[in-house]
Design an enzyme around this catalytic site. Structure first.
Site, PDB file in Angstrom:
ATOM      1  N   GLY A 126      40.656   4.577  36.223  1.00 34.60           N
ATOM      2  CA  GLY A 126      40.507   3.821  35.099  1.00 34.60           C
ATOM      3  C   GLY A 126      40.838   2.418  34.996  1.00 34.60           C
ATOM      4  O   GLY A 126      41.141   1.940  36.278  1.00 34.60           O
ATOM      5  N   LYS A 140      48.721   6.349  19.253  1.00 35.29           N
ATOM      6  CA  LYS A 140      49.028   5.774  19.571  1.00 35.29           C
ATOM      7  C   LYS A 140      50.876   6.239  20.008  1.00 35.29           C
ATOM      8  O   LYS A 140      51.598   6.175  19.862  1.00 35.29           O
ATOM      9  CB  LYS A 140      48.874   3.883  20.090  1.00 35.29           C
ATOM     10  CG  LYS A 140      47.668   3.896  21.649  1.00 35.29           C
ATOM     11  CD  LYS A 140      48.059   4.873  22.735  1.00 35.29           C
ATOM     12  CE  LYS A 140      47.289   4.737  24.028  1.00 35.29           C
ATOM     13  NZ  LYS A 140      48.234   5.359  24.943  1.00 35.29           N
ATOM     14  N   TYR A 194      42.579   4.503  16.892  1.00 31.97           N
ATOM     15  CA  TYR A 194      42.743   4.517  18.087  1.00 31.97           C
ATOM     16  C   TYR A 194      44.617   4.320  17.827  1.00 31.97           C
ATOM     17  O   TYR A 194      45.584   4.678  18.551  1.00 31.97           O
ATOM     18  CB  TYR A 194      42.385   3.594  18.628  1.00 31.97           C
ATOM     19  CG  TYR A 194      42.921   2.917  19.859  1.00 31.97           C
ATOM     20  CD1 TYR A 194      43.173   3.394  21.274  1.00 31.97           C
ATOM     21  CD2 TYR A 194      43.836   1.852  20.170  1.00 31.97           C
ATOM     22  CE1 TYR A 194      44.081   3.374  21.970  1.00 31.97           C
ATOM     23  CE2 TYR A 194      43.914   1.279  21.402  1.00 31.97           C
ATOM     24  CZ  TYR A 194      45.052   2.175  22.155  1.00 31.97           C
ATOM     25  OH  TYR A 194      45.172   1.905  23.204  1.00 31.97           O
ATOM     26  N   SER A 244      50.662   0.968  23.188  1.00 34.36           N
ATOM     27  CA  SER A 244      49.561  -0.156  22.938  1.00 34.36           C
ATOM     28  C   SER A 244      50.499  -1.360  21.592  1.00 34.36           C
ATOM     29  O   SER A 244      50.445  -0.400  20.354  1.00 34.36           O
ATOM     30  CB  SER A 244      48.423   0.369  22.062  1.00 34.36           C
ATOM     31  OG  SER A 244      47.530  -0.994  21.923  1.00 34.36           O
ATOM     32  N   ASN A 266      47.525  -7.195  25.405  1.00 36.22           N
ATOM     33  CA  ASN A 266      46.071  -7.266  26.202  1.00 36.22           C
ATOM     34  C   ASN A 266      45.935  -7.385  27.808  1.00 36.22           C
ATOM     35  O   ASN A 266      45.469  -8.438  28.065  1.00 36.22           O
ATOM     36  CB  ASN A 266      45.374  -8.073  25.549  1.00 36.22           C
ATOM     37  CG  ASN A 266      44.377  -8.318  23.962  1.00 36.22           C
ATOM     38  OD1 ASN A 266      45.682  -7.962  22.975  1.00 36.22           O
ATOM     39  ND2 ASN A 266      44.059  -7.327  23.872  1.00 36.22           N
TER      40      ASN A 266
HETATM   41  P1  NAD Z   1      40.470   2.912  30.970  1.00 37.94           P
HETATM   42  O1  NAD Z   1      39.875   3.768  29.707  1.00 37.94           O
HETATM   43  O2  NAD Z   1      40.161   2.549  31.701  1.00 37.94           O
HETATM   44  O3  NAD Z   1      41.474   4.554  31.011  1.00 37.94           O
HETATM   45  C1  NAD Z   1      41.308   5.767  30.862  1.00 37.94           C
HETATM   46  C2  NAD Z   1      41.320   6.523  31.924  1.00 37.94           C
HETATM   47  O4  NAD Z   1      41.568   8.261  31.338  1.00 37.94           O
HETATM   48  C3  NAD Z   1      39.725   7.010  32.318  1.00 37.94           C
HETATM   49  O5  NAD Z   1      39.605   6.738  33.714  1.00 37.94           O
HETATM   50  C4  NAD Z   1      39.422   7.636  31.822  1.00 37.94           C
HETATM   51  O6  NAD Z   1      38.046   8.448  32.421  1.00 37.94           O
HETATM   52  C5  NAD Z   1      40.810   8.553  31.743  1.00 37.94           C
HETATM   53  N1  NAD Z   1      40.584   9.776  30.525  1.00 37.94           N
HETATM   54  C6  NAD Z   1      39.857   9.409  28.713  1.00 37.94           C
HETATM   55  N2  NAD Z   1      40.324  11.160  28.046  1.00 37.94           N
HETATM   56  C7  NAD Z   1      40.869  11.722  29.148  1.00 37.94           C
HETATM   57  C8  NAD Z   1      40.921  13.060  30.021  1.00 37.94           C
HETATM   58  N3  NAD Z   1      40.486  14.308  28.547  1.00 37.94           N
HETATM   59  N4  NAD Z   1      41.507  13.929  30.891  1.00 37.94           N
HETATM   60  C9  NAD Z   1      41.570  12.729  31.628  1.00 37.94           C
HETATM   61  N5  NAD Z   1      41.098  11.839  31.813  1.00 37.94           N
HETATM   62  C10 NAD Z   1      40.854  10.797  30.977  1.00 37.94           C
HETATM   63  O7  NAD Z   1      41.602   2.403  30.062  1.00 37.94           O
HETATM   64  P2  NAD Z   1      41.964   1.704  30.187  1.00 37.94           P
HETATM   65  O8  NAD Z   1      41.813  -0.068  29.734  1.00 37.94           O
HETATM   66  O9  NAD Z   1      43.076   1.852  31.749  1.00 37.94           O
HETATM   67  O10 NAD Z   1      43.990   1.772  29.315  1.00 37.94           O
HETATM   68  C11 NAD Z   1      45.139   3.240  30.048  1.00 37.94           C
HETATM   69  C12 NAD Z   1      45.858   2.985  29.255  1.00 37.94           C
HETATM   70  O11 NAD Z   1      46.856   1.779  28.383  1.00 37.94           O
HETATM   71  C13 NAD Z   1      45.001   4.263  27.998  1.00 37.94           C
HETATM   72  O12 NAD Z   1      46.109   4.946  27.266  1.00 37.94           O
HETATM   73  C14 NAD Z   1      45.276   2.627  26.737  1.00 37.94           C
HETATM   74  O13 NAD Z   1      44.717   3.408  25.735  1.00 37.94           O
HETATM   75  C15 NAD Z   1      46.295   1.690  27.194  1.00 37.94           C
HETATM   76  N6  NAD Z   1      46.303   0.312  26.571  1.00 37.94           N
HETATM   77  C16 NAD Z   1      45.187   0.170  26.726  1.00 37.94           C
HETATM   78  C17 NAD Z   1      45.304  -1.825  27.006  1.00 37.94           C
HETATM   79  C18 NAD Z   1      43.735  -2.112  26.777  1.00 37.94           C
HETATM   80  O14 NAD Z   1      43.546  -3.269  27.095  1.00 37.94           O
HETATM   81  N7  NAD Z   1      43.455  -2.555  27.919  1.00 37.94           N
HETATM   82  C19 NAD Z   1      46.075  -2.118  26.045  1.00 37.94           C
HETATM   83  C20 NAD Z   1      47.285  -1.376  25.538  1.00 37.94           C
HETATM   84  C21 NAD Z   1      47.122  -0.107  25.901  1.00 37.94           C
HETATM   85  C1  WQD Z   2      39.980  -9.234  21.318  1.00 40.00           C
HETATM   86  C2  WQD Z   2      39.557 -10.495  20.849  1.00 40.00           C
HETATM   87  C3  WQD Z   2      38.186  -8.605  19.022  1.00 40.00           C
HETATM   88  C4  WQD Z   2      35.232  -8.180  21.672  1.00 40.00           C
HETATM   89  C5  WQD Z   2      43.073  -3.535  21.521  1.00 40.00           C
HETATM   90  C6  WQD Z   2      43.861  -2.673  20.817  1.00 40.00           C
HETATM   91  C7  WQD Z   2      44.601  -3.110  22.195  1.00 40.00           C
HETATM   92  C8  WQD Z   2      44.024  -2.782  23.270  1.00 40.00           C
HETATM   93  C9  WQD Z   2      42.898  -3.578  23.702  1.00 40.00           C
HETATM   94  C10 WQD Z   2      43.913  -1.084  23.833  1.00 40.00           C
HETATM   95  C11 WQD Z   2      39.828  -9.770  19.251  1.00 40.00           C
HETATM   96  C12 WQD Z   2      37.916 -10.098  19.831  1.00 40.00           C
HETATM   97  C13 WQD Z   2      36.097  -8.915  20.903  1.00 40.00           C
HETATM   98  C14 WQD Z   2      33.708  -8.736  21.556  1.00 40.00           C
HETATM   99  C15 WQD Z   2      35.172 -10.408  19.977  1.00 40.00           C
HETATM  100  N1  WQD Z   2      43.417  -2.156  23.756  1.00 40.00           N
HETATM  101  N2  WQD Z   2      36.567  -9.844  20.336  1.00 40.00           N
HETATM  102  N3  WQD Z   2      34.193 -10.298  20.738  1.00 40.00           N
HETATM  103  O1  WQD Z   2      40.692  -5.298  19.588  1.00 40.00           O
HETATM  104  O2  WQD Z   2      42.860  -7.370  20.781  1.00 40.00           O
HETATM  105  O3  WQD Z   2      42.966  -4.391  21.496  1.00 40.00           O
HETATM  106  O4  WQD Z   2      42.234  -2.834  22.585  1.00 40.00           O
HETATM  107  O5  WQD Z   2      44.700  -0.743  23.616  1.00 40.00           O
HETATM  108  O6  WQD Z   2      46.144  -2.308  22.301  1.00 40.00           O
HETATM  109  O7  WQD Z   2      44.257  -3.046  19.568  1.00 40.00           O
HETATM  110  O8  WQD Z   2      40.925  -6.057  22.115  1.00 40.00           O
HETATM  111  O9  WQD Z   2      39.556  -6.846  23.674  1.00 40.00           O
HETATM  112  O10 WQD Z   2      38.693  -5.552  21.846  1.00 40.00           O
HETATM  113  O11 WQD Z   2      39.099  -7.447  21.195  1.00 40.00           O
HETATM  114  O12 WQD Z   2      35.155 -11.572  19.102  1.00 40.00           O
HETATM  115  O13 WQD Z   2      32.408  -8.334  21.706  1.00 40.00           O
HETATM  116  O14 WQD Z   2      38.148 -10.378  20.789  1.00 40.00           O
HETATM  117  O15 WQD Z   2      37.789  -9.667  17.653  1.00 40.00           O
HETATM  118  O16 WQD Z   2      40.234 -10.740  18.158  1.00 40.00           O
HETATM  119  P1  WQD Z   2      41.840  -6.080  20.662  1.00 40.00           P
HETATM  120  P2  WQD Z   2      39.841  -6.268  22.525  1.00 40.00           P
END
Ligand code: NAD
Ligand code: WQD
Length: 354
Positions: free
Chosen positions: A17, A160, A156, A132, A186
């Protein structure tokens, strides 16, 4: 190289991911043996040879499996001397979670309990967990520290929060567990090589990949989700953190697992808020391309502002992010330009997955 007492073989769930792939580079670069499991539900196996190319090292092994499949997961622990797990695998789209709550609880909570069971059965109790900032929900004006109560506003975030609760109970009742729970704000940006970046399946839910796909001409315009938030420009504020800083914190977390006890929770953020329009302007500046947008209604479950107080992790480990919003935009743009259709659009080299 990893410190003497650091784990040497690390299982990375969700290693294909966005954050997981960058973390694999960081861990390989620092001498760890890395085992990846991923079901590719939101990623592409073609990313993995790129990780190896950047790091100049190979994975110990890669398994396509669903972490809820305890038998398959157990076979991985049987085959490899796993010291610690970095658990990224989860579904992460806020909007999708409101339409598919059961799927989110099943994968995020059920996947985590399946992993914990399997780790316990194999005597592995060192874990870095991806949480998150969304667990804080509508917490009002930041910066928010780790003591802020959980008030998740969507399934979601609730999934978490539940995982954190499970981890707290596991650690409270078995002192052998050492768990570092990292609440990211983020994460954004990409690897500076342009080989790795954020390439979600389907329409991006997150702001950064959406903006990048508009800039490269894959999508017509950004929909700014709400122009009537109680913020200076009316658009919502978030604390964007470069993915390279994010994964550096994970490597440092692994180095500190050995001196930790029970569950510790840390925010990962920069402590600086940027509005949606700030991101659009910074991206236009970095790319030299205009990003057309229209202001539409709010997204269910969104909040006005989320900004970290990341003082605790700085005090504990000396970790401070070093890359700013322009750097995130430059790196995200480089990835998008070099991979306009993402990993799946890249030419496949004969005999490889890349
Ligand atoms: P992502 O979707 O790019 O990566 C998640 C990976 O997990 C993917 O490769 C997906 O294929 C794999 N996956 C999902 N379900 C699975 C399963 N059941 N078994 C095996 N693999 C599985 O997301 P990311 O942005 O890399 O996020 C990674 C982690 O960080 C997640 O737990 C997400 O909730 C957390 N997180 C992400 C953000 C963000 O903004 N990207 C913010 C806060 C927390
Ligand atoms: C950022 C801002 C949207 C898309 C979530 C989770 C956080 C982390 C990131 C996983 C927001 C705005 C977005 C679009 C927009 N993920 N937006 N147009 O919602 O802050 O956070 O994802 O854990 O934990 O809560 O991130 O990147 O989706 O949005 O205007 O097409 O951009 O409303 O204000 P978010 P985001």
């Amino acid at each position: 190289m990893c410190a003497a007492e650091s784990p040497s073989t690390v299982l990375v769930t969700g290693g294909a991911g966005f954050i997981g792939s960058h973390a694999c580079v960081e861990l390989l670069d620092h001498g760890y043996q890395v085992i990846v499991v991923d079901d590719y539900s939101n990623s592409c196996p073609r990313v993995l040879p790129r990780v190896e190319r950047i790091a100049g090292r190979f994975f110990g092994a890669v398994y396509e499996l669903d972490i809820r499949d305890r038998r398959a997961l157990s076979a991985v622990f049987d085959r490899h001397p796993v010291d610690a797990v970095v658990h990224f695998a989860a579904h992460k789209a806020v909007g999708e979670s409101t339409r598919m709550p059961v799927t989110y609880y099943d994968t995020n909570v059920g996947g985590t309990t399946a992993l914990l069971h399997t780790m316990h059965e194999h005597g592995v109790r060192d874990l870095v967990f991806s949480s998150s900032c969304s667990v804080y929900g509508d917490a009002g004006e930041g910066p928010l520290d780790e003591s802020t109560p959980h008030r998740p506003t969507n399934p979601y975030a609730a999934s978490k929060s539940l995982c954190e609760r499970v981890l707290a109970d596991v650690c409270a009742h078995d002192p052998r567990w050492r768990v570092l729970c990292l609440r990211y704000f983020n994460p954004a940006g990409a690897h500076p090589s342009g080989l790795l970046g954020e390439d979600p399946h389907g329409t991006p839910d997150n702001l950064f990949p959406y903006v990048a796909q508009v800039a490269v001409g894959r999508r017509r315009r950004l929909r700014v989700l709400g122009g009537d938030w109680p913020t200076p420009d009316g658009t919502a504020i978030r604390d964007y953190l470069h993915v390279m800083d994010t994964v550096e914190a994970h490597r440092i977390a692994l180095d500190h697992l050995a001196d930790s006890r029970g569950l510790s929770v840390f925010n990962l953020g920069r402590g600086q808020g940027s509005s949606v329009l700030d991101v659009v302007a910074a991206f236009e500046e970095a790319s030299g391309v205009s990003v057309p947008y229209e202001i539409t209604g709010r997204r269910e479950g969104d909040v006005a502002a989320l900004v970290a107080d990341a003082g605790a992790v700085a005090r504990a480990w000396g970790w401070r992010p070093s890359r700013d919003l322009p750097a995130m935009c430059r790196d995200a743009w480089r990835f998008q330009q070099l991979n306009p259709d993402g990993y799946r659009g890249s030419p496949r080299r004969p005999g490889t997955k890349d």
